[in-house]
Design a protein around this motif. Structure first.
Motif, PDB file in Angstrom:
ATOM      1  N   UNK A 232      -8.346   8.349   6.227  1.00 27.67           N
ATOM      2  CA  UNK A 232      -9.217   8.081   7.365  1.00 27.67           C
ATOM      3  C   UNK A 232      -8.597   8.718   8.595  1.00 27.67           C
ATOM      4  N   UNK A 233      -9.285   9.655   9.261  1.00 23.37           N
ATOM      5  CA  UNK A 233      -8.679  10.352  10.400  1.00 23.37           C
ATOM      6  C   UNK A 233      -8.344   9.390  11.538  1.00 23.37           C
ATOM      7  N   UNK A 234      -7.215   9.631  12.173  1.00 20.50           N
ATOM      8  CA  UNK A 234      -6.775   8.793  13.288  1.00 20.50           C
ATOM      9  C   UNK A 234      -6.030   9.677  14.277  1.00 20.50           C
ATOM     10  N   UNK A 235      -6.487   9.649  15.518  1.00 19.62           N
ATOM     11  CA  UNK A 235      -5.826  10.431  16.574  1.00 19.62           C
ATOM     12  C   UNK A 235      -4.476   9.801  16.936  1.00 19.62           C
ATOM     13  N   UNK A 236      -3.583  10.617  17.501  1.00 17.31           N
ATOM     14  CA  UNK A 236      -2.270  10.091  17.904  1.00 17.31           C
ATOM     15  C   UNK A 236      -2.381   9.021  18.992  1.00 17.31           C
ATOM     16  N   UNK A 237      -1.437   8.100  18.971  1.00 19.78           N
ATOM     17  CA  UNK A 237      -1.322   7.043  19.972  1.00 19.78           C
ATOM     18  C   UNK A 237       0.133   6.609  19.988  1.00 19.78           C
ATOM     19  N   UNK A 238       0.519   5.862  21.005  1.00 20.04           N
ATOM     20  CA  UNK A 238       1.893   5.382  21.083  1.00 20.04           C
ATOM     21  C   UNK A 238       1.978   3.956  20.581  1.00 20.04           C
ATOM     22  N   UNK A 239       3.105   3.619  20.000  1.00 19.28           N
ATOM     23  CA  UNK A 239       3.324   2.248  19.547  1.00 19.28           C
ATOM     24  C   UNK A 239       2.521   1.943  18.300  1.00 19.28           C
ATOM     25  N   UNK A 240       1.837   0.814  18.322  1.00 15.43           N
ATOM     26  CA  UNK A 240       0.980   0.422  17.219  1.00 15.43           C
ATOM     27  C   UNK A 240      -0.291  -0.172  17.783  1.00 15.43           C
ATOM     28  N   UNK A 241      -1.288  -0.300  16.940  1.00 13.26           N
ATOM     29  CA  UNK A 241      -2.571  -0.873  17.339  1.00 13.26           C
ATOM     30  C   UNK A 241      -2.990  -1.897  16.299  1.00 13.26           C
ATOM     31  N   UNK A 242      -3.793  -2.853  16.728  1.00 14.68           N
ATOM     32  CA  UNK A 242      -4.388  -3.785  15.787  1.00 14.68           C
ATOM     33  C   UNK A 242      -5.526  -3.076  15.061  1.00 14.68           C
ATOM     34  N   UNK A 243      -5.786  -3.495  13.833  1.00 10.94           N
ATOM     35  CA  UNK A 243      -6.852  -2.926  13.021  1.00 10.94           C
ATOM     36  C   UNK A 243      -7.596  -4.081  12.350  1.00 10.94           C
ATOM     37  N   UNK A 244      -8.863  -4.210  12.694  1.00 14.25           N
ATOM     38  CA  UNK A 244      -9.665  -5.288  12.107  1.00 14.25           C
ATOM     39  C   UNK A 244      -9.896  -4.995  10.621  1.00 14.25           C
ATOM     40  N   UNK A 245      -9.908  -6.018   9.788  1.00 14.45           N
ATOM     41  CA  UNK A 245     -10.108  -5.792   8.346  1.00 14.45           C
ATOM     42  C   UNK A 245     -11.363  -4.977   8.033  1.00 14.45           C
ATOM     43  N   UNK A 246     -12.439  -5.209   8.768  1.00 10.94           N
ATOM     44  CA  UNK A 246     -13.674  -4.470   8.492  1.00 10.94           C
ATOM     45  C   UNK A 246     -13.575  -2.991   8.872  1.00 10.94           C
ATOM     46  N   UNK A 247     -12.577  -2.611   9.672  1.00 10.76           N
ATOM     47  CA  UNK A 247     -12.380  -1.217  10.068  1.00 10.76           C
ATOM     48  C   UNK A 247     -11.318  -0.501   9.223  1.00 10.76           C
ATOM     49  N   UNK A 248     -10.654  -1.236   8.350  1.00  9.26           N
ATOM     50  CA  UNK A 248      -9.582  -0.661   7.535  1.00  9.26           C
ATOM     51  C   UNK A 248     -10.166   0.161   6.383  1.00  9.26           C
ATOM     52  N   UNK A 249      -9.566   1.321   6.107  1.00 11.92           N
ATOM     53  CA  UNK A 249     -10.051   2.112   4.972  1.00 11.92           C
ATOM     54  C   UNK A 249      -9.779   1.387   3.654  1.00 11.92           C
ATOM     55  N   UNK A 250     -10.667   1.561   2.680  1.00 14.19           N
ATOM     56  CA  UNK A 250     -10.461   0.889   1.387  1.00 14.19           C
ATOM     57  C   UNK A 250      -9.308   1.502   0.603  1.00 14.19           C
ATOM     58  N   UNK A 251      -8.747   0.694  -0.282  1.00 16.47           N
ATOM     59  CA  UNK A 251      -7.691   1.169  -1.174  1.00 16.47           C
ATOM     60  C   UNK A 251      -8.278   2.138  -2.183  1.00 16.47           C
ATOM     61  N   UNK A 252      -7.430   3.026  -2.656  1.00 12.28           N
ATOM     62  CA  UNK A 252      -7.806   3.933  -3.737  1.00 12.28           C
ATOM     63  C   UNK A 252      -7.292   3.305  -5.022  1.00 12.28           C
ATOM     64  N   UNK A 253      -8.143   3.187  -5.997  1.00 12.66           N
ATOM     65  CA  UNK A 253      -7.723   2.576  -7.259  1.00 12.66           C
ATOM     66  C   UNK A 253      -6.751   3.489  -7.997  1.00 12.66           C
ATOM     67  N   UNK A 254      -5.930   2.890  -8.820  1.00 15.78           N
ATOM     68  CA  UNK A 254      -4.894   3.624  -9.545  1.00 15.78           C
ATOM     69  C   UNK A 254      -5.474   4.650 -10.515  1.00 15.78           C
ATOM     70  N   UNK A 255      -6.739   4.493 -10.903  1.00 15.64           N
ATOM     71  CA  UNK A 255      -7.298   5.418 -11.890  1.00 15.64           C
ATOM     72  C   UNK A 255      -8.053   6.590 -11.265  1.00 15.64           C
ATOM     73  N   UNK A 256      -8.023   6.719  -9.931  1.00 19.03           N
ATOM     74  CA  UNK A 256      -8.657   7.875  -9.291  1.00 19.03           C
ATOM     75  C   UNK A 256      -7.784   9.098  -9.546  1.00 19.03           C
ATOM     76  N   UNK A 257      -8.402  10.243  -9.762  1.00 20.27           N
ATOM     77  CA  UNK A 257      -7.586  11.414 -10.089  1.00 20.27           C
ATOM     78  C   UNK A 257      -7.088  12.123  -8.827  1.00 20.27           C
ATOM     79  N   UNK A 258      -6.051  12.913  -8.993  1.00 17.66           N
ATOM     80  CA  UNK A 258      -5.379  13.577  -7.868  1.00 17.66           C
ATOM     81  C   UNK A 258      -6.309  14.545  -7.137  1.00 17.66           C
TER      82      UNK A 258
END
Length: 141
Positions: free
Chosen positions: A100-126
């Motif tokens: 998920x593209x993210x522009x540079x920023x300083x420090x850290x930011x909060x990320x709401x669960x609904x805005x977080x990118x989904x996990x990739x399952x272990x069976x997805x190919x390279x």
């Protein structure tokens, strides 16, 4: 619950970040056990109680969120000069996410669960992971 998103400065790939897991806590003189990955940051999150044991740090590498690490706990650390820090004690597990593209920023930011990118399952190919990363860099996903 709230997550944290953090730039992985000086790291160019997920594999490079993985190589630091075993060393980081020892670089700073912290000892939280061998089965953790520690990152030290300047400020303690005000919403830390919403993170410990349930949230993750989402890592931005080369302009995109590419993985997350579950936060086990947050610990206050004070150096020899009396300066306070926050040690983010995380699981060693690095869970790949859909890039998920993210522009540079300083420090850290909060990320709401609904805005977080989904996990990739272990069976997805390279090939599909590489394609997703390329599309994210182009801002298409």
């Amino acid at each position: 619950m709230i997550h944290m998103v953090k730039l992985c400065v000086g790291v160019s790939s997920l594999e490079e970040l993985e190589s630091y897991r075993d060393e980081r806590a020892h670089w700073w003189g912290a000892d939280y056990g061998e089965d953790v990955h520690v990152h030290r940051t300047r400020m303690m999150p005000k919403r830390g109680a919403e993170m410990e044991g349930i949230a993750s740090v989402y890592w931005v590498i080369a302009g995109a969120i590419v993985c997350r690490q579950p936060i086990l706990r947050l610990a206050k650390y004070t150096d020899a000069e009396g300066k306070d820090y926050c040690d983010i004690i995380m699981s060693r597990d690095m869970i790949r996410t859909v890039p998920y593209p993210k522009r540079p920023f300083q420090g850290w930011r909060y990320l709401r669960p609904e805005d977080a990118p989904p996990d990739i399952s272990a069976n997805e190919n390279a090939d599909s992971l590489e394609l997703a990363a390329d599309l994210a860099k182009l801002g298409l996903i």
